[in-house]
Design an enzyme around this catalytic site. Structure first.
Site, PDB file in Angstrom:
ATOM      1  N   ASN A 129      -5.364  -1.865 -15.130  1.00  0.00           N
ATOM      2  CA  ASN A 129      -5.020  -2.877 -14.244  1.00  0.00           C
ATOM      3  C   ASN A 129      -5.532  -3.109 -12.965  1.00  0.00           C
ATOM      4  O   ASN A 129      -6.123  -4.089 -12.448  1.00  0.00           O
ATOM      5  CB  ASN A 129      -3.456  -3.172 -13.993  1.00  0.00           C
ATOM      6  CG  ASN A 129      -2.921  -2.043 -13.267  1.00  0.00           C
ATOM      7  OD1 ASN A 129      -3.331  -0.853 -13.424  1.00  0.00           O
ATOM      8  ND2 ASN A 129      -1.756  -2.283 -12.588  1.00  0.00           N
ATOM      9  N   GLU A 227       3.389   6.797 -10.445  1.00  0.00           N
ATOM     10  CA  GLU A 227       3.729   5.607 -10.089  1.00  0.00           C
ATOM     11  C   GLU A 227       3.571   4.478 -11.378  1.00  0.00           C
ATOM     12  O   GLU A 227       2.833   4.547 -12.019  1.00  0.00           O
ATOM     13  CB  GLU A 227       2.545   4.791  -9.182  1.00  0.00           C
ATOM     14  CG  GLU A 227       2.651   3.697  -8.419  1.00  0.00           C
ATOM     15  CD  GLU A 227       2.370   2.292  -9.024  1.00  0.00           C
ATOM     16  OE1 GLU A 227       3.325   1.626  -9.825  1.00  0.00           O
ATOM     17  OE2 GLU A 227       1.111   1.969  -9.313  1.00  0.00           O
ATOM     18  N   CYS A 261       2.096  -3.950 -11.338  1.00  0.00           N
ATOM     19  CA  CYS A 261       3.597  -3.263 -11.113  1.00  0.00           C
ATOM     20  C   CYS A 261       4.365  -3.897 -10.057  1.00  0.00           C
ATOM     21  O   CYS A 261       5.587  -3.832 -10.352  1.00  0.00           O
ATOM     22  CB  CYS A 261       3.331  -1.842 -10.800  1.00  0.00           C
ATOM     23  SG  CYS A 261       2.637  -1.026 -12.364  1.00  0.00           S
ATOM     24  N   GLU A 439       2.121   7.788  -2.138  1.00  0.00           N
ATOM     25  CA  GLU A 439       0.765   7.513  -2.187  1.00  0.00           C
ATOM     26  C   GLU A 439       0.410   7.099  -0.938  1.00  0.00           C
ATOM     27  O   GLU A 439       1.292   6.075  -0.394  1.00  0.00           O
ATOM     28  CB  GLU A 439       0.062   7.195  -3.243  1.00  0.00           C
ATOM     29  CG  GLU A 439       0.226   7.906  -4.551  1.00  0.00           C
ATOM     30  CD  GLU A 439      -0.388   7.307  -5.746  1.00  0.00           C
ATOM     31  OE1 GLU A 439      -1.579   7.661  -6.346  1.00  0.00           O
ATOM     32  OE2 GLU A 439       0.185   6.206  -6.251  1.00  0.00           O
TER      33      GLU A 439
END
Length: 463
Positions: A129, A227, A261, A439
């Site tokens: 994505n 993630e 997301c 992150e």
């Protein structure tokens, strides 16, 4: 071989060899040798090379963006931002190399210091994505901290990753230190996860796959950053600037065709302003420009693949009763091209029960659900009524309410009167089944280090 399709035309734009477990093993051997020399290099030298890598990316932003449009169907504006984000991440990480400091801890009888040492070889499994920036989220700080990186891009989007590896070599990154291995998840990805020479895995993708990777890493107590999925709320209180909230809502879930997301796909609106909010939202959805990703006017492109299109269509048909299932929801729809390409129109569903699949599961497409709530407590209950906890937005003029809601919503990244989730200067990550670890931000490099404690006695021999 992996076939790379243009999602806007369904044409094959490239074929790429798929890595095997033997390829992964050979890559780990090369990476291990390169990492030893890289870790021994002076911090200033590592920083200089990373800055040269950033400059090489900057010189090829347009080329990388066009590659991203071809393989991922992203709008040209988004793709340019993504390539620029890779450049910025490398620059930011380079600035941290010489500030990767340990600590001096007061202890009796001597001096105690901590040293931050690189892990070794890091395996990065990137999604389709946002192929470039998410790969760089891990790669840049891992390299800066003295590690080697083996990147496995998604099967559908390997082209930008391969080009970045070429630019790294041209910029002086040592051979073997940053390698890209396109391949299938169950083959190359699995080999990377299970390889004993990989010290850490960084994975971005579905919660289900993340759980599988976590279980495999557990066998070797391998470090892991995940993630995963999201079903983020967009909470609109009655005292909010409704015009601003409604105007910002479309691209909060339509950016990247909803394949994000952090997409705010659960729009929670206080009941007293619910009807007015929908009146404002409807024309904003209908006016979204969906079309050719290379057209500068385009706001939303296609979905990534036929499989993803079928998944999104199935969710919406189930919600609206088109398949004979329970419903029906009402839909606000935008426009999308017909013909070749994986196109789906911007869609907002209303009238659904709060536990409907579209309301609690990650659709990963240009689809949002609007649900009413009664008061602040009800808004928080609804916001937390999923298994995820990645992101979310709160719209209100009341600063106290903004702070209370921010503390109460169980998510890792929240915005007030905004939909901005990601900045490379600040930490990013999820709660619950949206993942673990963080992150980006000032502590990104330390996530790729071990802390070693050294005690030096200062007590002389007894007299």
């Amino acid at each position: 071989m992996l076939q790379v399709l243009n999602p806007a035309t369904e044409e094959v734009v490239a074929t790429v060899p798929a890595a095997t477990p033997a390829d992964v093993d050979a890559a780990v051997t090369r990476a291990t040798a390169a990492q030893r020399s890289w870790a021994a290099a002076a911090p200033a030298e590592r920083a200089r090379i990373l800055r040269r890598f950033a400059a090489a990316v900057d010189a090829h932003v347009e080329e990388l963006a066009l590659l991203e449009v071809r393989e991922a169907g992203h709008t040209l504006g988004n793709a340019r931002w993504e390539a620029g984000n890779v450049r910025d991440l490398l620059d930011y990480a380079a600035g941290g190399v010489e500030r990767l400091n340990g600590r001096q801890i007061p202890v009796p009888g001597g001096l105690d210091v901590t040293i931050l040492e690189p892990l070794g070889v890091v395996g990065v499994i990137a999604p389709w994505n946002f192929p470039m920036p998410i790969a760089a989220w891990a790669t840049a700080p891992a390299l800066a901290a003295g590690n080697a990186v083996i990147l496995k891009p998604a099967e559908t989007t390997p082209l930008t990753a391969l080009r970045l590896a070429e630019l790294a070599l041209e910029a002086g990154v040592p051979e073997g230190l940053f390698q890209v291995l396109p391949g299938e998840g169950p083959v190359a990805g699995n080999a990377l996860v299970e390889h004993p020479g990989i010290a850490k895995i960084v994975f971005t993708g579905s919660t289900r796959t993340g759980k599988s990777i976590m279980a495999k890493c557990a066998d070797r107590v391998k470090r892991l950053t995940l993630e995963l999925g999201g079903k983020s709320p967009n909470i609109v209180f009655a005292d909010a600037d409704l015009e601003a909230a409604a105007a910002a809502t479309p691209m909060s879930f339509l950016d990247n065709s909803g394949q994000d997301c952090c997409a705010r796909t659960r729009v929670l609106v206080q009941r007293s302003v619910y009807d007015r909010f929908l009146e404002l939202l409807t024309p904003a959805i209908e006016e979204i420009v969906v079309g050719d990703p290379l057209d500068e006017r385009t706001q939303m492109g296609p979905l990534i693949s036929r499989a993803q299109l079928d998944r999104v269509r199935g969710y919406v048909e189930g919600a609206t009763g088109a398949t004979g299932s329970a419903g029906p929801a009402e839909a606000i729809r935008g426009k999308a091209p017909e013909g070749p390409g994986f196109w789906f129109p911007p869609t907002v569903l209303t009238g659904l029960p709060e536990d409907a699949p579209c309301a609690v599961e990650e659709v990963f497409g240009p689809v949002a659900v609007v649900l009413p709530f009664e008061d602040e407590a009800d808004a928080i209950r609804l916001a937390n009524a999923t298994e995820y906890g990645l992101s979310g937005s709160i719209w209100t003029r009341d600063v106290g309410r903004a702070l209370r809601a921010s503390r109460a919503v169980r998510a890792g990244n929240l915005s007030v009167n905004s939909h901005s989730s990601v900045r490379y200067w600040t930490p990013f990550g999820g709660f619950r089944q949206s993942g673990l670890g963080r992150e980006l931000g000032p502590d990104a490099l330390t996530a790729f280090t071990e802390t070693k404690n050294v005690f030096i006695s200062t007590e002389g021999p007894a007299l």
